[in-house]
Design a protein around this motif. Structure first.
Motif, short mmCIF file in Angstrom:
data_model
loop_
_atom_site.label_atom_id
_atom_site.label_comp_id
_atom_site.label_asym_id
_atom_site.label_seq_id
_atom_site.Cartn_x
_atom_site.Cartn_y
_atom_site.Cartn_z
N GLU A 71 0.82 -1.21 0.00
CA GLU A 71 0.00 0.00 0.00
C GLU A 71 0.86 1.27 0.00
O GLU A 71 0.50 2.27 -0.62
N HIS A 77 0.98 4.27 -2.85
CA HIS A 77 0.62 5.60 -2.32
C HIS A 77 -0.70 5.58 -1.57
O HIS A 77 -1.35 6.63 -1.47
N ASN A 78 -1.09 4.44 -1.05
CA ASN A 78 -2.29 4.34 -0.22
C ASN A 78 -1.82 4.27 1.24
O ASN A 78 -1.82 3.22 1.87
N THR A 108 -1.77 5.39 -6.85
CA THR A 108 -2.43 6.69 -6.80
C THR A 108 -1.47 7.77 -7.27
O THR A 108 -0.41 7.96 -6.69
N ASP A 139 0.09 11.33 -7.54
CA ASP A 139 0.03 12.40 -6.55
C ASP A 139 0.89 13.58 -6.94
O ASP A 139 0.80 14.07 -8.07
N LYS A 186 -6.49 15.86 -5.00
CA LYS A 186 -6.66 14.44 -4.70
C LYS A 186 -5.47 13.92 -3.91
O LYS A 186 -5.62 13.15 -2.95
N SER A 187 -4.28 14.34 -4.29
CA SER A 187 -3.06 13.91 -3.61
C SER A 187 -3.08 14.31 -2.14
O SER A 187 -2.69 13.53 -1.26
N LYS A 226 -5.49 14.65 -0.16
CA LYS A 226 -6.41 13.84 0.64
C LYS A 226 -5.79 12.51 1.03
O LYS A 226 -5.97 12.03 2.15
N SER A 227 -5.06 11.89 0.12
CA SER A 227 -4.49 10.58 0.39
C SER A 227 -3.09 10.66 0.98
O SER A 227 -2.63 9.71 1.62
N ARG A 228 -2.42 11.79 0.79
CA ARG A 228 -1.02 11.91 1.22
C ARG A 228 -0.74 13.35 1.65
O ARG A 228 -0.12 14.12 0.93
#
Length: 446
Positions: free
Chosen positions: A132, A136-137, A332, A334, A356-357, A359-361
């Motif tokens: 993960e 990039h999760n 993902t 980023d 978007k990046s 939010k996840s990172r």
């Protein structure tokens, strides 16, 4: 919560299975930037990728290990240890070859392993954490790392994976605690390298270099030496010392000739020193050894800075194709994708990717990428707020200060713009072959 004790035979089996594989994965599937393509000016986010070592010609023990484990899994498809180790090997292979098609394979066998043993199987849990992170999760990676540590709280490598996830999620104090735990359990090249990075993020370059020198002294193999030399070279380059960066890179290449990351940082140092022919050659060799999008992009920008538009456009086309390949295999996209679009492509797409990046990172790089994407879309007030967040730890990053200076210039904050552009060029006058000249021109206009 109260930790259960593993039955002795299970502990022995699982420890034997992952002692080598999980430790090796530290360099290949987590932070220190172990992203498939770290931002060209960011520290070891992803980070990552710079740590992936090129396989030596004629000697590929990882491929041999994968073959052995595949045979073992075929003979005993209900062996969770073999399946978990095979999955982690697939993650490593993806990193070494820059081939993201290994990620779905890794996920499939790791899930099979966990279906057979979801209780004590810290090998597969650690493998999922590494997978993960590589995709990039990071929130999911953190969850798997925590589960693995709950089973085996004495495995130093798992704390490295935990620290990487915390770092990329912007939880820097918790990351520092995890790194300290890792150092306490097993001082050595992997843990000291993370300690170095933690110091570097906070602007403590003297401490960072000292820790990386200690990591070099602890290196037990040529690959570990090359790893430490790469980061010493990168720190020197990012601090504006291209001569030292070149020296460190050449020392590393004596340990592992044709090592792709060392060829890449050597090329950046050569370009800074005006050795453009050598830089193009070394960066081309790095990409041939390890076709990372990062290397492709850097070669394109170097060509563009030399007026070679056709060659630059060719590299940018390859970069876009590689982006699509990574995305198709679960990675993902980023900050690097956002910065590429902001500088070379679709500004609206840059902003969408940057949001978007984040939010996840929610890492420093993502804040900087959002700032720059907002700037190129004319939203400078919001951009300045994001830029401030990128610099909140005191990281000495020339690209971050360049972006902030240009945002301030657009806002009419002349003094602040002058200060940040001056700082960018003081940190590293050759931080990027395209942006460094623009920084000098903007400063002159101010």
């Amino acid at each position: 919560m109260r930790l259960r004790r593993l039955p002795t035979y299970r502990r022995i089996l699982l420890s034997a299975a992952v002692a080598t594989v999980l430790a090796a994965a530290l360099f290949l599937a987590g932070g220190l930037g172990l992203a498939p393509w770290p931002a060209s000016q960011s520290a070891r986010s992803t980070p990552d990728a710079n740590a992936a070592r090129s396989p030596a010609a004629g000697a590929d023990p990882l491929t041999a290990g994968i073959t052995t484990l595949q045979d073992r899994a075929r003979r005993n498809p209900r062996d969770p240890v073999a399946l978990g180790t095979l999955g982690l090997n697939y993650v490593q292979q993806a990193k070494i070859t820059a081939d993201p098609t290994y990620y779905p394979k890794a996920e499939a066998v790791l899930k099979r392993s966990l279906a057979l043993d979801s209780t004590d199987n810290f090998a597969a849990m650690g493998g999922m954490a590494a997978l993960e992170a590589a995709r990039h999760n990071f929130a999911q990676g953190l969850g798997w790392a925590e589960r693995a540590i709950a089973v085996n709280p004495y495995n130093a490598t798992l704390y490295g994976t935990l620290a990487d996830a915390y770092t990329q999620l912007g939880r820097y104090s918790e990351a520092a605690d995890a790194v300290q735990k890792m150092v306490d359990l097993k001082p050595g090249t992997p843990s000291l390298a993370r300690a170095s990075y933690a110091a570097e993020l906070r602007g403590g370059l003297t401490t960072a270099r000292t820790d990386m020198q200690r990591a070099l002294q602890s290196a037990g193999s040529p690959a570990d030496q090359a790893f430490a030399r790469y980061y010493l070279s990168e720190m020197a380059f990012n601090s504006g010392d291209a001569h030292q960066a070149l020296t460190d890179a050449e020392e590393g290449l004596r340990a592992v000739p044709e090592d792709a990351p060392l060829l890449q940082i050597k090329a950046r140092a050569e370009a800074a020193l005006g050795k453009n022919t050598e830089a193009v050659a070394d960066l081309t060799r790095a990409g041939q050894r390890l076709p990372l999008p990062e290397y492709v992009l850097q070669l394109g920008e170097l060509h563009q800075s030399l007026g070679r538009t056709k060659e630059a456009d060719q590299q940018y086309g390859i970069f876009r194709a590689e982006q699509r390949l990574f995305a198709a295999n679960g990675v993902t996209l980023d900050s690097d994708a956002a910065l590429f679009e902001a500088d070379h492509g679709d500004h609206a797409q840059a902003l969408a990717l940057a949001r978007k990046s984040l939010k996840s990172r929610p890492f420093l790089d993502s804040q900087d990428a959002l700032a720059w994407a907002l700037h190129v879309n004319g939203q400078d007030e919001e951009a300045l707020t994001a830029s401030d967040k990128a610099l909140v730890l005191g990281t000495r990053n020339a690209l971050f200060h360049y972006h902030r200076g240009m945002i301030e210039q657009s806002l009419g904050n002349t003094d602040a713009a002058r200060d940040d552009l001056t700082k960018a060029l003081a940190i590293n006058p050759h931080f990027n072959p395209l942006h460094a000249p623009l920084a000098r021109a903007a400063l002159k206009s101010l």
